[in-house]
Design a protein around this motif. Structure first.
Motif, short mmCIF file in Angstrom:
data_model
loop_
_atom_site.label_atom_id
_atom_site.label_comp_id
_atom_site.label_asym_id
_atom_site.label_seq_id
_atom_site.Cartn_x
_atom_site.Cartn_y
_atom_site.Cartn_z
N LEU A 162 0.82 -1.21 0.00
CA LEU A 162 0.00 0.00 0.00
C LEU A 162 0.85 1.26 0.00
O LEU A 162 0.55 2.23 -0.69
CB LEU A 162 -0.93 0.00 1.22
CG LEU A 162 -2.07 -1.01 1.18
CD1 LEU A 162 -2.83 -0.98 2.48
CD2 LEU A 162 -3.00 -0.71 0.03
N ALA A 163 1.94 1.24 0.79
CA ALA A 163 2.76 2.45 0.90
C ALA A 163 3.74 2.57 -0.27
O ALA A 163 4.17 3.65 -0.61
CB ALA A 163 3.53 2.43 2.21
N GLY A 164 4.11 1.42 -0.85
CA GLY A 164 5.06 1.44 -1.96
C GLY A 164 6.47 1.73 -1.51
O GLY A 164 7.28 2.21 -2.30
N SER A 165 6.79 1.48 -0.23
CA SER A 165 8.14 1.75 0.22
C SER A 165 8.46 0.89 1.44
O SER A 165 7.56 0.53 2.21
CB SER A 165 8.30 3.23 0.58
OG SER A 165 9.52 3.43 1.23
N VAL A 307 -4.83 -10.96 -1.63
CA VAL A 307 -5.97 -10.06 -1.84
C VAL A 307 -5.49 -8.62 -1.93
O VAL A 307 -5.88 -7.85 -2.82
CB VAL A 307 -7.01 -10.25 -0.72
CG1 VAL A 307 -8.07 -9.17 -0.80
CG2 VAL A 307 -7.62 -11.63 -0.80
N THR A 308 -4.59 -8.24 -1.00
CA THR A 308 -4.07 -6.87 -1.02
C THR A 308 -3.37 -6.60 -2.35
O THR A 308 -3.59 -5.54 -2.98
CB THR A 308 -3.08 -6.66 0.13
OG1 THR A 308 -3.65 -7.17 1.32
CG2 THR A 308 -2.74 -5.21 0.31
N GLY A 309 -2.54 -7.57 -2.78
CA GLY A 309 -1.83 -7.39 -4.05
C GLY A 309 -2.81 -7.20 -5.21
O GLY A 309 -2.65 -6.29 -6.03
N ALA A 310 -3.86 -8.03 -5.22
CA ALA A 310 -4.83 -7.93 -6.32
C ALA A 310 -5.52 -6.59 -6.30
O ALA A 310 -5.67 -5.92 -7.33
CB ALA A 310 -5.85 -9.07 -6.19
N LEU A 313 -3.24 -3.92 -7.44
CA LEU A 313 -2.98 -4.05 -8.87
C LEU A 313 -4.13 -3.47 -9.70
O LEU A 313 -3.91 -2.72 -10.66
CB LEU A 313 -2.78 -5.53 -9.21
CG LEU A 313 -2.23 -5.84 -10.59
CD1 LEU A 313 -0.80 -5.34 -10.71
CD2 LEU A 313 -2.30 -7.33 -10.87
N PHE A 314 -5.38 -3.79 -9.31
CA PHE A 314 -6.52 -3.33 -10.12
C PHE A 314 -6.86 -1.88 -9.86
O PHE A 314 -7.38 -1.19 -10.71
CB PHE A 314 -7.73 -4.23 -9.87
CG PHE A 314 -7.56 -5.58 -10.47
CD1 PHE A 314 -7.41 -5.70 -11.87
CD2 PHE A 314 -7.52 -6.72 -9.71
CE1 PHE A 314 -7.23 -6.94 -12.44
CE2 PHE A 314 -7.34 -7.96 -10.28
CZ PHE A 314 -7.19 -8.08 -11.64
N TRP A 315 -6.56 -1.41 -8.64
CA TRP A 315 -6.87 -0.03 -8.30
C TRP A 315 -5.99 0.96 -9.05
O TRP A 315 -6.44 1.97 -9.56
CB TRP A 315 -6.69 0.17 -6.79
CG TRP A 315 -7.63 1.18 -6.23
CD1 TRP A 315 -8.15 2.26 -6.89
CD2 TRP A 315 -8.18 1.20 -4.93
NE1 TRP A 315 -8.98 2.93 -6.07
CE2 TRP A 315 -9.02 2.31 -4.85
CE3 TRP A 315 -8.04 0.38 -3.80
CZ2 TRP A 315 -9.72 2.64 -3.70
CZ3 TRP A 315 -8.72 0.72 -2.67
CH2 TRP A 315 -9.56 1.83 -2.61
N ARG A 316 -4.69 0.62 -9.10
CA ARG A 316 -3.76 1.56 -9.71
C ARG A 316 -3.96 1.64 -11.21
O ARG A 316 -4.14 0.62 -11.86
CB ARG A 316 -2.33 1.10 -9.40
CG ARG A 316 -2.02 1.18 -7.91
CD ARG A 316 -1.09 2.34 -7.60
NE ARG A 316 -1.12 2.63 -6.15
CZ ARG A 316 -0.31 2.03 -5.26
NH1 ARG A 316 0.58 1.17 -5.67
NH2 ARG A 316 -0.38 2.35 -4.00
#
Lengths: 316, 171
Positions: A162-165, A307-310, A313-316
């Motif tokens: 989520l944070a990307g870091s 689930v978080t990854g999916a 992935l679809f949100w971005r």
């Protein structure tokens, strides 16, 4: 975003961290007493606060006995390891904007690495003590750490996604809109449980379970070496509480009050929760602990990660 | 799983309960009048010693901490020459009080008899004897007992008829 005065923040975090760890002895005894309808230590100084000082003096005056049958160098080094690794982890905790010892871009990984190293302390203490109960304690600690470390790391990957870091200040900054506890509630619960196992606190204190193994890995320790294990444990509680507040509850973020105060409030809340759980829950059997870790927690963590990854992935 | 959370919640609710600790040196606990603490020897309403040195307390004592020696005064009243209780042995069972036929030996609600030296726990008669009557006011053994002592002949005790001269009953 490292502090402009690194020495000051190093000293500040060291001194404050150590005093909090010492004070936690008093806090834990008072809180446990509160939840058991007692008073706890309230004689020495105001509210019994000087109990900490009295305990410290007492533990320094105690005989520091090294039994003749132990493996001496390892026996002496073991309590230092837990202490050093926990203190190292504090280096990457962002207390407030600018108050951090070292803003590593892999801060989270550094924390995970250091907390994994901490288990060497317990295993070596159990091994070098040359005592079957201590060895059993060390054995349990290594098995427990192995199984809980796995999903401890994985439960945090949702936050990283989520944070990307991996950098902790960046993770806090990413929570400006919403604390990660809301999208990552499962991750928070899993990390909390892994944190209990990591600090060897009561529902998961099998390495030292005093009712079965005398005192587990620190059966043979006395004086300040024994004290080091305890300071290490309390520092560990503080560390996990600080990590929870940084990773899931927005660290220093909060209205009106300055960031440091918000960070301390959140950390103290989770420290109290650690004590509350100690007051409430019994210790599971060892096979229950292992099967719970591998059969329930690990699949849940993996599902959470998927689930978080999916979603990301679809949100971005 | 739910029961774990419920347990944590119930334990948390204890934050708002009253604490049951009695903070002892500042706050004295309530001790019942029949509490079994420090042992005393009481006196009768006339101020004389109640103890008749019958040795029943010493016999009843399971740890043998009571020692006494009987003697008689000029009126024929039995009393202990010395009476010694070793409180470092005493287990405060109260058997001595139960055995006592004259309500002389009594246990009191006082337990603060700590000492630094063991020998200071050996109480002599002057340490044990109090001026009052303890838990049984108004009781006077020598008034009730039929035994003859100086100043009280046979048949002069309370609730006692004069002795019958059996020779007058002859047909």
């Amino acid at each position: 975003m490292t502090s402009p005065y690194p020495i000051l923040s190093i000293l500040g975090i060291l001194i404050v961290g150590l005093s909090i760890a010492a004070l936690l002895i008093w806090v834990e005894r008072r809180l446990l007493a509160l939840w058991q309808d007692r008073y706890g230590p309230n004689r020495v100084g105001p509210f019994g606060l000087l109990q900490v000082l009295a305990d410290t003096i007492k533990i320094f005056m105690k005989e520091d006995w090294i039994p003749p049958f132990v493996d001496k160098p390892i026996f002496v080094v073991a309590p230092a390891i837990v202490f050093v690794t926990v203190l190292m982890s504090f280096a990457v905790i962002p207390v407030a904007p600018g108050i951090i010892v070292s803003d590593l871009n892999v801060g989270l990984l550094f924390f995970l690495a250091m907390s994994s190293l901490g288990v060497y302390s317990v295993v070596l203490a159990g091994w070098s003590s040359n005592n079957k109960y201590a060895l059993l304690g060390g054995l349990r600690a290594s098995a427990q750490m192995l199984s809980y470390e796995v999903f401890m790391g994985l439960s945090l990957m949702g936050v990283v996604l989520l944070a990307g870091s991996f950098s902790l200040p960046a993770i806090v900054e990413a929570q400006k809109k919403m604390w990660f506890v809301i999208p990552q509630f499962l991750g928070f619960v899993l990390f909390l449980i892994a944190g209990f196992a990591e600090t060897r606190r009561i529902p998961f204190d099998l390495p030292e379970s005093e009712s079965e193994l005398v005192a587990g890995y620190h059966s043979e320790y006395s004086g300040m070496k024994f004290g080091m294990f305890f300071v290490g444990e309390y520092m560990g509680v503080t560390l996990i509480s600080a990590m929870i507040s940084v990773l899931f509850f927005g660290g220093w973020l909060g209205p009106i009050l300055p960031g440091v105060v918000w960070f301390l409030i959140k950390t103290f809340f989770f420290i109290s929760f650690f004590v509350l759980v100690r007051a409430a829950l019994p210790r599971p059997r060892f096979d229950q602990l292992m099967s719970w870790g591998w059969k329930v927690m690990l699949p849940l963590t993996l599902a959470n990660l998927l689930v978080t990854g999916a979603v990301v992935l679809f949100w971005r | 799983m739910f029961s774990i959370l419920r347990t944590i919640w119930y334990v948390f609710l204890h934050s708002f309960r009253k604490r049951i600790t009695v903070q002892y040196p500042d706050q004295k606990p309530y001790l019942a009048p029949r509490y079994r603490g420090r042992i005393i020897l009481s006196r009768d309403p006339d101020g004389g010693e109640r103890c008749v040195a019958c040795n029943l307390c010493a016999v009843a004592c399971p740890v043998g901490c009571i020692a006494l020696q009987a003697t008689e005064d000029e009126n024929g009243r039995r009393y202990p020459e010395f009476f010694r209780i070793n409180f470092s042995r005493c287990i405060f069972c109260g058997y001595c009080e139960e055995a006592c036929p004259t309500y002389a030996i009594q246990l009191t609600p006082d337990f603060e008899i700590g000492e630094f030296h063991r020998k200071n726990l050996v109480y002599e008669k002057e340490d044990l004897l109090i001026d009052g009557q303890g838990k049984y006011p108004g009781y006077n053994f020598w008034r009730i007992a039929g035994v003859k002592i100086g100043g009280k002949d046979k048949g002069e005790a309370a609730h006692e008829d004069a002795p019958v001269d059996v020779h007058t009953l002859l047909p």
